[in-house]
Structures are given as structure tokens and as C-alpha cells.
Scaffold this motif. Structure first.
Motif, PDB file in Angstrom:
ATOM      1  N   LEU A 236       0.942  -1.197  -0.236  1.00  0.00           N
ATOM      2  CA  LEU A 236       0.094   0.093   0.134  1.00  0.00           C
ATOM      3  C   LEU A 236       0.988   1.288  -0.093  1.00  0.00           C
ATOM      4  O   LEU A 236       0.627   2.181  -0.611  1.00  0.00           O
ATOM      5  N   PHE A 237       1.982   1.154   0.916  1.00  0.00           N
ATOM      6  CA  PHE A 237       2.883   2.538   0.743  1.00  0.00           C
ATOM      7  C   PHE A 237       3.742   2.557  -0.337  1.00  0.00           C
ATOM      8  O   PHE A 237       3.948   3.703  -0.634  1.00  0.00           O
ATOM      9  N   ALA A 238       3.976   1.389  -1.184  1.00  0.00           N
ATOM     10  CA  ALA A 238       4.780   1.454  -2.309  1.00  0.00           C
ATOM     11  C   ALA A 238       3.994   2.072  -3.552  1.00  0.00           C
ATOM     12  O   ALA A 238       4.688   2.175  -4.505  1.00  0.00           O
ATOM     13  N   TYR A 239       2.721   1.810  -3.482  1.00  0.00           N
ATOM     14  CA  TYR A 239       1.828   1.973  -4.580  1.00  0.00           C
ATOM     15  C   TYR A 239       2.099   3.357  -4.974  1.00  0.00           C
ATOM     16  O   TYR A 239       2.270   4.439  -4.242  1.00  0.00           O
ATOM     17  N   ASP A 240       1.898   3.719  -6.503  1.00  0.00           N
ATOM     18  CA  ASP A 240       1.890   4.965  -6.923  1.00  0.00           C
ATOM     19  C   ASP A 240       0.578   5.525  -6.550  1.00  0.00           C
ATOM     20  O   ASP A 240      -0.113   5.430  -7.752  1.00  0.00           O
ATOM     21  N   TRP A 241       0.643   6.714  -5.793  1.00  0.00           N
ATOM     22  CA  TRP A 241      -0.973   7.133  -5.543  1.00  0.00           C
ATOM     23  C   TRP A 241      -0.814   8.504  -6.489  1.00  0.00           C
ATOM     24  O   TRP A 241      -1.831   9.369  -6.309  1.00  0.00           O
ATOM     25  N   SER A 242       0.216   9.229  -7.267  1.00  0.00           N
ATOM     26  CA  SER A 242       0.244  10.290  -7.598  1.00  0.00           C
ATOM     27  C   SER A 242      -0.868  10.764  -8.746  1.00  0.00           C
ATOM     28  O   SER A 242      -1.134  11.817  -8.765  1.00  0.00           O
ATOM     29  N   GLY A 243      -1.490   9.593  -9.424  1.00  0.00           N
ATOM     30  CA  GLY A 243      -2.619  10.218 -10.308  1.00  0.00           C
ATOM     31  C   GLY A 243      -3.851   9.959  -9.696  1.00  0.00           C
ATOM     32  O   GLY A 243      -4.899   9.979 -10.524  1.00  0.00           O
ATOM     33  N   PHE A 244      -4.250   9.745  -8.476  1.00  0.00           N
ATOM     34  CA  PHE A 244      -5.300   9.391  -7.977  1.00  0.00           C
ATOM     35  C   PHE A 244      -5.902  10.686  -7.060  1.00  0.00           C
ATOM     36  O   PHE A 244      -4.987  11.480  -6.429  1.00  0.00           O
ATOM     37  N   SER A 245      -7.233  10.823  -6.852  1.00  0.00           N
ATOM     38  CA  SER A 245      -7.701  11.653  -6.054  1.00  0.00           C
ATOM     39  C   SER A 245      -8.766  11.053  -4.923  1.00  0.00           C
ATOM     40  O   SER A 245      -8.993  11.513  -3.900  1.00  0.00           O
ATOM     41  N   THR A 246      -8.961   9.775  -5.247  1.00  0.00           N
ATOM     42  CA  THR A 246     -10.106   8.960  -4.425  1.00  0.00           C
ATOM     43  C   THR A 246      -9.702   7.648  -4.325  1.00  0.00           C
ATOM     44  O   THR A 246      -9.269   7.160  -5.447  1.00  0.00           O
ATOM     45  N   VAL A 247     -10.000   7.113  -3.201  1.00  0.00           N
ATOM     46  CA  VAL A 247      -9.852   5.741  -2.888  1.00  0.00           C
ATOM     47  C   VAL A 247     -10.968   5.134  -2.398  1.00  0.00           C
ATOM     48  O   VAL A 247     -11.465   5.473  -1.245  1.00  0.00           O
ATOM     49  N   ILE A 248     -11.580   4.089  -2.983  1.00  0.00           N
ATOM     50  CA  ILE A 248     -13.005   3.637  -2.369  1.00  0.00           C
ATOM     51  C   ILE A 248     -12.536   2.005  -1.922  1.00  0.00           C
ATOM     52  O   ILE A 248     -12.005   1.388  -2.784  1.00  0.00           O
ATOM     53  N   ASN A 249     -12.800   1.910  -0.742  1.00  0.00           N
ATOM     54  CA  ASN A 249     -12.103   0.618  -0.113  1.00  0.00           C
ATOM     55  C   ASN A 249     -13.433  -0.226   0.115  1.00  0.00           C
ATOM     56  O   ASN A 249     -13.944  -0.217   1.079  1.00  0.00           O
ATOM     57  N   ALA A 250     -13.473  -1.192  -0.710  1.00  0.00           N
ATOM     58  CA  ALA A 250     -14.477  -2.154  -0.845  1.00  0.00           C
ATOM     59  C   ALA A 250     -14.070  -3.602  -0.417  1.00  0.00           C
ATOM     60  O   ALA A 250     -14.995  -4.376  -0.350  1.00  0.00           O
ATOM     61  N   GLY A 251     -12.877  -3.515   0.039  1.00  0.00           N
ATOM     62  CA  GLY A 251     -12.346  -4.627   0.665  1.00  0.00           C
ATOM     63  C   GLY A 251     -12.570  -4.804   1.940  1.00  0.00           C
ATOM     64  O   GLY A 251     -12.623  -3.979   2.834  1.00  0.00           O
ATOM     65  N   ALA A 252     -12.777  -6.179   2.567  1.00  0.00           N
ATOM     66  CA  ALA A 252     -12.721  -6.353   4.084  1.00  0.00           C
ATOM     67  C   ALA A 252     -12.507  -7.954   4.380  1.00  0.00           C
ATOM     68  O   ALA A 252     -12.988  -8.796   3.021  1.00  0.00           O
ATOM     69  N   TYR A 253     -12.264  -8.193   5.509  1.00  0.00           N
ATOM     70  CA  TYR A 253     -12.424  -9.553   6.016  1.00  0.00           C
ATOM     71  C   TYR A 253     -13.877  -9.638   6.448  1.00  0.00           C
ATOM     72  O   TYR A 253     -14.006  -9.155   7.338  1.00  0.00           O
ATOM     73  N   THR A 254     -14.699 -10.605   6.004  1.00  0.00           N
ATOM     74  CA  THR A 254     -16.076 -10.521   6.356  1.00  0.00           C
ATOM     75  C   THR A 254     -16.595 -12.095   6.940  1.00  0.00           C
ATOM     76  O   THR A 254     -17.573 -12.165   7.076  1.00  0.00           O
ATOM     77  N   GLN A 255     -15.840 -12.845   7.257  1.00  0.00           N
ATOM     78  CA  GLN A 255     -16.081 -14.062   7.834  1.00  0.00           C
ATOM     79  C   GLN A 255     -16.203 -14.093   9.306  1.00  0.00           C
ATOM     80  O   GLN A 255     -15.202 -14.157   9.949  1.00  0.00           O
ATOM     81  N   VAL A 256     -17.655 -13.715   9.597  1.00  0.00           N
ATOM     82  CA  VAL A 256     -17.728 -13.202  10.984  1.00  0.00           C
ATOM     83  C   VAL A 256     -17.417 -14.362  11.929  1.00  0.00           C
ATOM     84  O   VAL A 256     -16.843 -14.105  12.939  1.00  0.00           O
ATOM     85  N   ASP A 257     -17.857 -15.602  11.979  1.00  0.00           N
ATOM     86  CA  ASP A 257     -17.448 -16.616  12.451  1.00  0.00           C
ATOM     87  C   ASP A 257     -16.222 -17.113  12.677  1.00  0.00           C
ATOM     88  O   ASP A 257     -15.513 -17.252  13.582  1.00  0.00           O
ATOM     89  N   ALA A 258     -15.407 -17.246  11.386  1.00  0.00           N
ATOM     90  CA  ALA A 258     -14.002 -17.529  11.249  1.00  0.00           C
ATOM     91  C   ALA A 258     -13.150 -16.239  12.218  1.00  0.00           C
ATOM     92  O   ALA A 258     -12.202 -16.912  12.679  1.00  0.00           O
TER      93      ALA A 258
END
Length: 481
Positions: A236-258
Motif C-alpha cells: 500500500l505504501f509503495a503504490y504510486d498514488w500520484s495520479g489519484f484523487s479518491t480511494v474507495i475501499n470495498a475490501g474487507a475480511y467478512t468471515q464473522v464466525d471464522a
């Protein structure tokens, strides 16, 4: 070509939009003088943002000293915002919008003295000509200069006929560099593209819905977990963010019981908390808008009324605790949209799909009837996110589910069975305690109903959950013929 003539030093601070060039502002500021000289507040963040200047986060201050009258520099459009002013002397400034879109080619000129400054958005070409000797031209920028950054500049010839800039000192008598003389005419300038949006978790249910929502948008990129893993903070820190204005985080760990297991606990915190904290730091450092999707599981479900955005966090299990930690990190980003959802339904595995499968197989399930909430269809979530970004809604936390009367899981199951041609009585409603008796599972909130007044006030009206459910089922039930 728009032009503003200088006036006497103002007594009040003011900011005036530039006609035809969206986002550009002319700032007039008081200059206090006496027998010793003068003083001004050249950049005062609190006062100027209150007037409407973007809180653009300058990281570098540059000064160009120009000894002679007629020194001319530009026209350069850099990949950052600029706040331009004069410390001593006076200039004729010229700006040309070189951003892709309807304002491409728009021109603005004015004189700058110590009492005048301009805010220049990224992609607007900047040039000036000195009108007095020993002029010190200064500018704040919100990204660090680098040789790599110069590859993203756009240039325009100072003598471009389309721009038609009326230079006070003709260019043939002015001091300018050979490089500036060789820049292309406007017809040959590639417009500066807009900053991009990156969707993380693009392979999941919400990520798939965001792909549908943004289909045809050339300014949106997508990254699946295989492309950029939230658990890999170094990436994440090494990624080239220079051309972006917005990040949408749709990722998550969702295995509630696990998440209640030793391995699952570590994975949930790595993705939902540590990864989100790293993303928040990235967004702060690069001035990005952060859209982060959270969950009703950050509450314990004991409230007797719908949860508002201001409700106190009180997660019951590891999944909810990790999501709550991520919420706290996401909220540190100045321009953030923290989206709270519940009972998500989208493409792939979900509760409704499971119930439909059981109905089609003739199975008569037991389903809990003392947990209440609203379904959040991923297309509704995607539409709400799009709305908040497109309308530049105030930053903050927003509940975003489908609307309508709350229901229990058993109610939703009965509707699904009825749509599949099965009897509602095929579903037996039982309590949460009965359903999970003797099982090692995560605790569930009994009340997952989220108050939707805040997002509704922005002009977004979520579809009724029962209408959305019927539409979803109609698209997933095979034609009996």
C-alpha cells in the motif's frame, strides 16, 4: 479572455471565483504598511478555507526571483495545485485551462501585487511576466517536485494564437527561455486528464457493483485482492498514488464466525484494522478522498431505536471490533466518507441467494426471527457512494442501506420462499439463542437498523428493501417455462 484589473490594497480578505475556469480563485488580502515597510498574512489556512479555498495541503514553497522587467515564464500545467503570490514587485499573470473537459482553452489574466494571490487548480497552465525589477514570485504546491513529476506536465506556447494573451511587453522584447519558446500550440496539447479513482476489493460483491456503476468511466481503476492486498501494508505504501484523487475501499475480511478463531482473528485485524489504518495514512499523505465501507457489527444491537451516525461504538465480536478499529482510522482522513451498511446482498454468495437455493431444493429451514434490520443491496450502496462523490457532500459518516420497514431474517426468508413458489410456512422462525445453541459462533447484534436521515438529506433516496428484494428475486428465479 477574462481579465481582472488590480485595485487598491483591500481592507478585508476575499476570494473570488474566476469566470470560465472551475476551481480557480483570486484572493485579495490586506497589506498593512508603515514607515518600516509592510506586512501581510500571505497564506492563512483557517481564514482562507472559510472563504472557500480548498484545504489543499501545501508541502513545498518555491520562490522565483526575477531581476529585470519583462522576464516571462510558462505556460506550464503541473500535476498539483498552486497558490501563487508576489512577495515584492508586480507581475502580469496568465492562466490557461488545459484540463480535459468543457473549460479546455479558457484564459484568465490579471496583475498580481503583494495584495493579490491566485489559487490555481491542477491542470491549469500558469505563466507570468514581470512588470517591475527585482520581483519575487512565490508559490505553494501540494506535491513535491521531482524529475518524474515533470513527465506529467502539460505545456503551451506563450504566443499561442488561440489563447490570444495580450502580453504587456511583447514577447519578442521579453526575456524567456528557449524551451518556453518551443512549446506547442493549443491544438497540439494533450488535455490534462482528471485525477483517477481507485476501487479496492474490486472482485467482491460491492466491488462488482461498483464496476457496474462506473462502467464506461475512464477515470476509474480497479484492484482485486490479488492486485493490492489490504493486509500487505508495504505494498500500500509503495503504490504510486500520484495520479489519484479518491480511494474507495470495498475490501474487507467478512468471515464473522471464522474471525473468532486464532487465525481468523489475526486475518480480520490485518485487513479491517491495520490495512485500513495504512490506507488512511496514504490518503492523508497524498491528500486523497477516502471512501471506506463499514458494518452494523460495530454496534451491539441493544438499542431500541435505529442507530444514527453518532451512536457509540460497541462491537460484540472480533469482526465488529476490527471493523470499529478501521472506522476510527478512516475518520482521521480529512476528506472521508465512512459508509455503514447492514445485511449486504450482491452478486455471489449471500443470505438471499442461500434461501433461494434452499427453496429450490425443497428444504424447510429454521431462520432467526429476533434479529431486525434492512438489506443493503450492493447496487444501492454503489449508487450512494457515487452520489456522495458526485455532489461533493460534506465529509463524514453516512448510514447507507435500503429503506423501508425493518424486517427479520425470517421475514426475508419467507419473502424469498414465496417468490420461489413455496409456502411461507416452509420457513420456521426461531430465536438467535435457539439457532446457535451448542455452536461456536460470533455474537450477532439483534438490532441492525440504521437511521437513513443523514444520507437522505443529501438528496439520495435508497430504494425500499422489499421492492429491491422483489427485483433481485425476479432476476434470479428461472422461468418455469
Amino acid at each position: 479572455m477574462a481579465e481582472v484589473k488590480p485595485t487598491l490594497p483591500p481592507t478585508d480578505l476575499s476570494a473570488t471565483p474566476v469566470p470560465g475556469i472551475p476551481g480557480m480563485l483570486v484572493i485579495r488580502m490586506p497589506v498593512h504598511g508603515d514607515n518600516r515597510g509592510w506586512f501581510k498574512e500571505n497564506w492563512q489556512r483557517a481564514k482562507m478555507t472559510a472563504l472557500g479555498l480548498p484545504d489543499f495541503g501545501p508541502v513545498q514553497n518555491n520562490i522565483s526571483f526575477n531581476a529585470s522587467v519583462g522576464t516571462t515564464r510558462g505556460i506550464h500545467a503541473e500535476p498539483w495545485d498552486k497558490y501563487v503570490s508576489v512577495a515584492t514587485g508586480r507581475i502580469f499573470g496568465a492562466w490557461v485551462d488545459m484540463r480535459a473537459g468543457g473549460s479546455f482553452g479558457a484564459v484568465f489574466t490579471t496583475e498580481l501585487d503583494p495584495g493579490t494571490a491566485v489559487f490555481v487548480p491542477r491542470g491549469v497552465g500558469n505563466a507570468f511576466q514581470t512588470l517591475e525589477p527585482n520581483t519575487a514570485y512565490t508559490y505553494l504546491v501540494n506535491d513535491h517536485w521531482s524529475t518524474e513529476a515533470t513527465a506529467r506536465y502539460a505545456f503551451l506556447n506563450l504566443a499561442d494564437e488561440t489563447a490570444g494573451i495580450d502580453w504587456p511587453i511583447p514577447l519578442e522584447r521579453a526575456e524567456l527561455s528557449d524551451k518556453d519558446r518551443q512549446h506547442p500550440r493549443l491544438a497540439h496539447v494533450a488535455p490534462v486528464p482528471p485525477l483517477r479513482t481507485l476501487v479496492l476489493g474490486a472482485g467482491g460483491q460491492l466491488g462488482t457493483a461498483l464496476r457496474r456503476r462506473f462502467a464506461g468511466r475512464e477515470d476509474v481503476d480497479y484492484a482485486t485482492r490479488a492486485d493490492l492486498d489490504l493486509a500487505n501494508t508495504s505494498a500500500l505504501f509503495a503504490y504510486d498514488w500520484s495520479g489519484f484523487s479518491t480511494v474507495i475501499n470495498a475490501g474487507a475480511y467478512t468471515q464473522v464466525d471464522a474471525a473468532e478463531t486464532s487465525d481468523g482473528r489475526a486475518a480480520a485485524w490485518a485487513v479491517n484494522a491495520t490495512g485500513v489504518a495504512a490506507l488512511a495514512r496514504v490518503c492523508i499523505e497524498h491528500g486523497l478522498t477516502f471512501v471506506h465501507v463499514s458494518s452494523d457489527y460495530v454496534f451491539d444491537g441493544t438499542s431500541t431505536v435505529p442507530y444514527t451516525e453518532e451512536a457509540a461504538l460497541a462491537p460484540l465480536g472480533v469482526y465488529g471490533q476490527s471493523k470499529a478499529a478501521g472506522d476510527l482510522a478512516a475518520a482521521t482522513v480529512p476528506n472521508h466518507y465512512l459508509i455503514r451498511t447492514s445485511w449486504v446482498v450482491g452478486t455471489g454468495g449471500n443470505f438471499v441467494a442461500t434461501m433461494l437455493n434452499l427453496a429450490n431444493r425443497g428444504i424447510e429451514p429454521n431462520v432467526v426471527n429476533d434479529q431486525f434490520g434492512r438489506l443493503s443491496f450492493t447496487d444501492t450502496i454503489a449508487a450512494g457512494i457515487d452520489h456522495l462523490l458526485a455532489t461533493d457532500a460534506p465529509a463524514g459518516t453516512y448510514n447507507l442501506t435500503n429503506a423501508g420497514d425493518p424486517a427479520s431474517w425470517a421475514d426475508i426468508a419467507e419473502e424469498t420462499f414465496a417468490a420461489a413458489g413455496r409456502e411461507r410456512l416452509s420457513v420456521t422462525g426461531i430465536s438467535t439463542a435457539e439457532y446457535f445453541a451448542g455452536k461456536q459462533v460470533a455474537p450477532r447484534p439483534l438490532n441492525s437498523v440504521l437511521d437513513l436521515a443523514k444520507i437522505s438529506a443529501t438528496g439520495f433516496t435508497p430504494q425500499d428493501q422489499h421492492e429491491a428484494l422483489r427485483s433481485y428475486l425476479a432476476g434470479h428465479i428461472s422461468d418455469p417455462a
